[in-house]
Design a protein around this motif. Structure first.
Motif, PDB file in Angstrom:
ATOM      1  N   SER A 343       0.854  -1.191   0.000  1.00  0.00           N
ATOM      2  CA  SER A 343       0.000   0.000   0.000  1.00  0.00           C
ATOM      3  C   SER A 343       0.885   1.234   0.000  1.00  0.00           C
ATOM      4  O   SER A 343       2.009   1.227   0.483  1.00  0.00           O
ATOM      5  CB  SER A 343      -0.993   0.002   1.164  1.00  0.00           C
ATOM      6  N   ASN A 379      -4.342   0.305  -1.484  1.00  0.00           N
ATOM      7  CA  ASN A 379      -3.769  -1.038  -1.550  1.00  0.00           C
ATOM      8  C   ASN A 379      -3.692  -1.553  -2.982  1.00  0.00           C
ATOM      9  O   ASN A 379      -4.703  -1.739  -3.637  1.00  0.00           O
ATOM     10  CB  ASN A 379      -4.644  -1.969  -0.693  1.00  0.00           C
ATOM     11  N   GLN A 410       6.813   6.134   2.986  1.00  0.00           N
ATOM     12  CA  GLN A 410       6.147   5.367   4.037  1.00  0.00           C
ATOM     13  C   GLN A 410       5.080   4.424   3.506  1.00  0.00           C
ATOM     14  O   GLN A 410       4.007   4.284   4.084  1.00  0.00           O
ATOM     15  CB  GLN A 410       5.522   6.303   5.079  1.00  0.00           C
ATOM     16  N   SER A 412       3.705   0.581   2.518  1.00  0.00           N
ATOM     17  CA  SER A 412       3.717  -0.630   3.343  1.00  0.00           C
ATOM     18  C   SER A 412       4.040  -1.856   2.503  1.00  0.00           C
ATOM     19  O   SER A 412       3.472  -2.051   1.430  1.00  0.00           O
ATOM     20  CB  SER A 412       2.369  -0.826   4.029  1.00  0.00           C
ATOM     21  N   ALA A 415      -0.125  -4.582   2.904  1.00  0.00           N
ATOM     22  CA  ALA A 415      -1.385  -3.894   3.164  1.00  0.00           C
ATOM     23  C   ALA A 415      -2.323  -4.785   3.950  1.00  0.00           C
ATOM     24  O   ALA A 415      -2.971  -4.342   4.894  1.00  0.00           O
ATOM     25  CB  ALA A 415      -2.048  -3.476   1.857  1.00  0.00           C
ATOM     26  N   SER A 430       9.142  -0.505   5.986  1.00  0.00           N
ATOM     27  CA  SER A 430       7.910   0.171   6.405  1.00  0.00           C
ATOM     28  C   SER A 430       7.924   0.604   7.863  1.00  0.00           C
ATOM     29  O   SER A 430       7.056   1.374   8.271  1.00  0.00           O
ATOM     30  CB  SER A 430       6.704  -0.752   6.182  1.00  0.00           C
ATOM     31  N   ARG A 431       8.856   0.108   8.645  1.00  0.00           N
ATOM     32  CA  ARG A 431       8.862   0.419  10.072  1.00  0.00           C
ATOM     33  C   ARG A 431      10.259   0.843  10.504  1.00  0.00           C
ATOM     34  O   ARG A 431      11.247   0.219  10.100  1.00  0.00           O
ATOM     35  CB  ARG A 431       8.438  -0.805  10.897  1.00  0.00           C
TER      36      ARG A 431
ATOM     37  N   ASN B 177       1.741   6.700   9.895  1.00  0.00           N
ATOM     38  CA  ASN B 177       1.127   6.030   8.759  1.00  0.00           C
ATOM     39  C   ASN B 177       0.014   6.866   8.130  1.00  0.00           C
ATOM     40  O   ASN B 177      -0.804   7.459   8.817  1.00  0.00           O
ATOM     41  CB  ASN B 177       0.543   4.703   9.256  1.00  0.00           C
ATOM     42  N   LEU B 179      -1.852   5.370   5.564  1.00  0.00           N
ATOM     43  CA  LEU B 179      -2.560   4.392   4.738  1.00  0.00           C
ATOM     44  C   LEU B 179      -3.705   3.739   5.490  1.00  0.00           C
ATOM     45  O   LEU B 179      -3.593   3.431   6.682  1.00  0.00           O
ATOM     46  CB  LEU B 179      -1.572   3.314   4.288  1.00  0.00           C
ATOM     47  N   LYS B 181      -4.860   0.776   4.852  1.00  0.00           N
ATOM     48  CA  LYS B 181      -4.485  -0.623   5.072  1.00  0.00           C
ATOM     49  C   LYS B 181      -2.985  -0.723   5.257  1.00  0.00           C
ATOM     50  O   LYS B 181      -2.218  -0.380   4.362  1.00  0.00           O
ATOM     51  CB  LYS B 181      -4.892  -1.468   3.861  1.00  0.00           C
ATOM     52  N   ASN B 182      -2.591  -1.221   6.418  1.00  0.00           N
ATOM     53  CA  ASN B 182      -1.167  -1.400   6.670  1.00  0.00           C
ATOM     54  C   ASN B 182      -0.981  -2.487   7.718  1.00  0.00           C
ATOM     55  O   ASN B 182      -1.192  -2.255   8.895  1.00  0.00           O
ATOM     56  CB  ASN B 182      -0.546  -0.074   7.145  1.00  0.00           C
ATOM     57  N   ASP B 187       0.223  -3.033  15.167  1.00  0.00           N
ATOM     58  CA  ASP B 187      -0.345  -1.697  14.964  1.00  0.00           C
ATOM     59  C   ASP B 187      -0.137  -0.891  16.254  1.00  0.00           C
ATOM     60  O   ASP B 187      -1.028  -0.769  17.091  1.00  0.00           O
ATOM     61  CB  ASP B 187      -1.832  -1.841  14.623  1.00  0.00           C
TER      62      ASP B 187
END
Lengths: 458, 458
Positions: A343, A379, A410, A412, A415, A430-431, B177, B179, B181-182, B187
C-alpha cells in the motif's frame, strides 16, 4: 518428557496427532508441501488450549496456531520441534444476537459459515475475501484480514468488538465485549488483532454485524489517466453519500489479460484504456439507488473523469464484473507469478507504477507486470510474472525492486496479507528501528520465553 | 536539582511556568479549582517533549499531559510534585492532503480548528462533540473520544491512521502512517489511543478525512415502548442504506425537561410518550435523499414502530432538534446533576433503566432521573439530580446503584469519557482481574518507573 504423550494426557488421545500423522496433512491450500511438527493438538475448548500452552510454556516448546491455512506469507509455518495448535474443533457459532447485531463465535468457525448463518436475520458480516470457505475467523482476526469492502466497512480490526485469547503461559484473557463504545481502560483486544499469533492464541470472538444491503449497482469504466482515477474515487464517494462499497482499479495490462483468451471473461468496454475501475454501491432502495448511481455516473462522464462505462443492468452483470476483477488465476498462464500486496499514498501511485516496469526490466530483463487493487484503501496488488526456471533466482531481485521505493513515502510492504516469515526481511522498509524495538518490547512483555509463533513478524 | 530551572535550561525560560504561575490557571472548563504542579512545561516540538520526558524519567518525576482540559473524569489532574506537559504551543495543522484525504496535525490543534480547515476541500473530520472549540486532537486520541456520529464514522480510534508519541524515557516513536491498510507488524498506535496519557505522550497525528455530506434529513419521533425503539433503529439503519448518521434516544422525562420552561425549546411533538428518538441521515442528493428518508419514516409509522413524528423541513428544524438533545444544561436547574456515561447491550436497557429509578429511590430517597444517549452505540447518559447539600454524601451511593448492575451483562462504566481517577474504583465492574493484570503488564513494559500520568486508569 514426550510431547505427544504429555499433551494426550492433558486433552485426550484423539485430540493430539503425532509427528507422523501431522506430516500427512497439507501445509495449506496453495502449498505443495505437508505440515511438520512434533505434534498437532486439536483442543475443543479454551480451557484445553490453555492446558496445551501451559505445558509448552513450562517445557519451552514453541507453539504455532493454525486456522484455515489460507495465509500467503508463511505466517503459520511450524518447525519439527514445535507444537501446532489447530482450532479445527472449535467451530461453534455460540450466539447471534439480531438486536445487538453481534455474533459470538469460536475462533475455528469459517468466514463463510458466519456469513451464511447471519443471513436469516437480514444481517451481514461484511468481511469478504476469496478464501472465505476455508479461512477461519480466528485467522482473520490474528492477521487483521482486509478484502474487497474495506472502503465501506473497514478491516477485520473494525469488526471485532471483543475477544478471548490465551497468553503464552496459559492465562486466559476473556475480553468478550459486545459494545460499540467501551472506554473502560486499555483496549486489550487491539494487541492480539493483527499480531499473527505471536502474542496470544485467539479462541473466541464477538463480532459486529451490519444490516444486509438489498440493492447493488455497479459500473465498469475506462479512464484515460491516473489523475482521473483518483478524481473519480472522490467524485463517487461524495456523490454516493455513504453507499460506495468497492472501488477496484485495474491497470490496462491486467484488464486485457482477464478479458482475452484463454481467459473466459468478455470485455464490457474497449481494451485500449490505460486504467479501468470497477465501482460498486450497496443500498436499500432499488429505484432511488439506481437513479442516484446513474446520476453520479452521468456527472462523471460529463466532467471527463471517465471516458467509457458499462453499467450493470442485472445481478448477472455484477457477477460478471466481479469475475473479471477476481480472475487473478490468469497470471498463472505463461509463467509463474510473484504476488505482492503493498500500500502507498494515492499521490505516489502513478510515479511508482510507471517507474516499476523499467526498473524491473533493468534488474531482471523480460517479464510481465500486472497491477490492480483496492485503490480506495491505497492497496495495490502487484504481480510480476517470470518463467518458471527463473523464479527462484529472480524472486529476491523482484522483491527488491517492488519494496525498496516504498521507503521514500512510508508505503507498506503488507497492506493486508501480513508479515509472517516471507516479508520479515523487508519489514524495516515500512517500520523504523524504534517501532521494531517497541514491537519487541511488547512481544517480550507478553511472551518472555518467545514460545508463540517463534520467529514470525518480529 | 530544581525542576523549573532544569526544564528551562532544556526548552527555554519562557516555555516553563513555575508552581506559582501554574496555580493561576484554571484546572478546566468545568472546574472550580486551579491547576497545581511543580512546573508546567510548554514544549513547541516533539523534540522538546522528549527532552522534558527524558529529564523527568532520569529524576523520577511524574508527568501529566494536558490538552484542552475538557475531560470529565479527572484524567489530567496533576499533583504538586509533578510536571504538567501542556501541548498548547503545538497547534500546527501541518498538512491537509485532499487526494489521500488525510490531515497531519500537531496534538495541540483543537478539534474545531481541524473541522474548519478541511471544509474548503469539501472534506470533513467526522468526530464531533460539544467541547470542540477547546478539546485538542491529542486529547481526543488519548481518550478515544466518541460523540454524536459514532454510529456512522466510529470513534476517534477509527479516524487515527498514524501517530507520533514520546515514551516515558523520551524515546520518540514515529508511526505516522497515512494508509488505510497497513499490516506491516503490530499496529502500535492502538496502544496509545485511549490510554489516557499513561503509556506515552501523543505529539502528532495523521487523521483520516471523509467526504463532506451536503444534505441532511432529520426526524423527531415518539415511540410507545422500548422494543419499538430498538426496532426503529434496525429499520432506519437498513432503510437508509448506509446514510444513517445519528440515532439519539431520549426517555420521556428528559424530553419533557428540555421542552418545558425554563428551557427555551418548544416540543416538536406531544410530551406524553415514554420514548423519543432523534434520527438523522446525511447524504449527497437533496431530492433523492429526502424521498428515501420520507419513505423510511412512512414505513416506520405504518408498521407502528413510531406513533408520532416531526420531520425536518429545513436546516433550522435540524438545529432545533439537535438543540433539544444537547440542552443537558437544563439538568442544572433545581439541583445538582451526577452525570454518567455507561454502555450496555440494547437488550438489557429496558430492564436496567426501569429498575434504576426504584433502586435509587430506595438508596437515596427523592431524586430526579434523566436518561438519553447514543442508542445506536449502546451508550446511555444517565443523570441523577439531587439537592446541592446532599451531593457529596449521596454521590457514592448513586455511583453504586448506577454501576453495580452493569457487571451482570458486561456493561461498561465508561462508554466514552474514560476512566481517569473518577471511575478507577469502578473499573473492576467492567474488567476482570486478568484484564486488569494485563493492563498493568503493558503499563510496566512501556513505563516501568510509572512516571506517566501516575495513578490514572490502572
Amino acid at each position: 518428557m514426550d510431547v505427544v504423550e504429555s499433551l494426550r494426557a492433558l486433552i485426550g488421545a484423539g485430540a493430539v496427532l503425532d509427528a507422523a500423522d501431522t506430516a500427512t496433512r497439507s501445509a495449506g491450500v496453495w502449498r505443495p508441501d505437508n505440515l511438520q511438527a512434533a505434534a498437532l493438538a486439536r483442543p475443543a475448548t479454551t480451557g484445553e488450549v490453555a492446558k496445551v500452552l501451559r505445558w509448552c510454556h513450562a517445557n519451552g516448546v514453541g507453539v504455532v496456531t493454525q486456522g484455515g491455512l489460507t495465509g500467503l506469507v508463511h505466517g503459520a509455518d511450524a518447525a519439527p520441534d514445535q507444537v501446532i495448535v489447530s482450532l479445527e474443533r472449535m467451530r461453534a457459532i455460540e450466539d447471534i444476537d439480531p438486536r445487538q447485531r453481534t455474533a459470538t463465535v469460536q475462533a475455528g468457525v469459517t468466514l463463510q459459515a458466519l456469513q451464511e448463518a447471519v443471513e436469516e436475520h437480514h444481517l451481514m458480516f461484511p468481511l469478504d475475501l476469496g478464501a472465505r470457505g476455508t479461512a477461519t475467523l480466528g485467522g482473520n482476526a490474528a492477521t487483521n484480514a482486509g478484502g474487497n469492502r474495506v472502503i465501506r466497512y473497514g478491516m477485520m480490526r473494525d469488526m471485532v468488538l471483543g475477544l478471548e485469547a490465551v497468553l503464552a503461559d496459559g492465562t486466559v484473557v476473556s475480553s468478550m465485549n459486545h459494545l460499540i463504545k467501551n472506554n473502560a481502560g486499555y483496549d486489550l483486544k487491539q494487541m492480539f488483532i493483527g499480531s499473527e499469533g505471536t502474542l496470544g492464541v485467539i479462541t473466541r470472538l464477538v463480532l459486529r454485524l451490519r444490516e444486509q444491503p438489498v440493492t447493488r449497482n455497479m459500473a465498469f469504466v475506462g479512464v484515460d489517466n491516473f489523475d482521473h482515477v483518483a478524481g473519480f474515487l472522490r467524485h463517487m464517494d461524495r456523490a454516493l453519500g455513504g453507499t460506495l462499497s468497492a472501488f477496484e482499479a485495474m491497470w490496462g495490462d491486467f484488464y486485457r489479460l482477464v478479458t482475452s483468451p484463454p481467459a473466459k471473461g468478455k470485455p464490457p468496454i474497449g481494451q485500449d484504456y490505460p486504467f479501468y475501475v470497477l465501482v460498486e454501491s450497496q443500498g436499500a432502495d432499488s429505484e432511488l439507488d439506481t437513479q442516484r448511481f446513474n446520476n453520479a455516473m452521468e456527472a462523471a462522464y460529463e466532467s471527463g473523469l471517465v471516458v467509457d462505462a458499462a453499467i450493470s443492468q442485472s445481478e448477472t452483470d455484477c457477477h460478471h464484473f466481479w469475475a473479471l476483477r477476481d480472475d487473478v488465476e490468469q497470471t498463472l498462464h505463461g509463467g509463474v507469478p510473484v504476488i505482492f500486496d503493498i500500500s502507498l499514498p494515492i499521490a505516489e501511485m502513478d510515479t511508482y507504477t510507471t517507474s516499476l516496469g523499467p526498473a524491473l526490466a533493468a534488474a531482471i530483463g523480460p517479464h510481465r507486470l500486472f497491477i490492480f487493487g483496492h485503490l480506495g484503501d491505497g492497496n495495490l496488488h502487484v504481480i510480476v510474472q517470470v518463467q518458471a526456471q527463473d523464479y527462484l533466482r529472480l524472486r529476491p531481485l523482484i522483491e527488491q525492486q517492488v519494496y525498496a521505493p516504498l521507503a521514500a513515502f512510508q508505503g507498506s510492504v503488507s497492506a493486508e496479507h501480513g508479515i509472517g516469515l516471507e516479508k520479515k526481511p523487508y519489514l524495516h522498509i515500512s517500520r523504523s528501528a524504534v517501532e521494531l524495538g517497541l514491537m519487541r518490547s511488547l512481544k517480550h512483555a507478553l511472551d518472555p520465553q518467545g514460545i508463540l509463533n517463534p520467529g514470525k513478524v518480529v
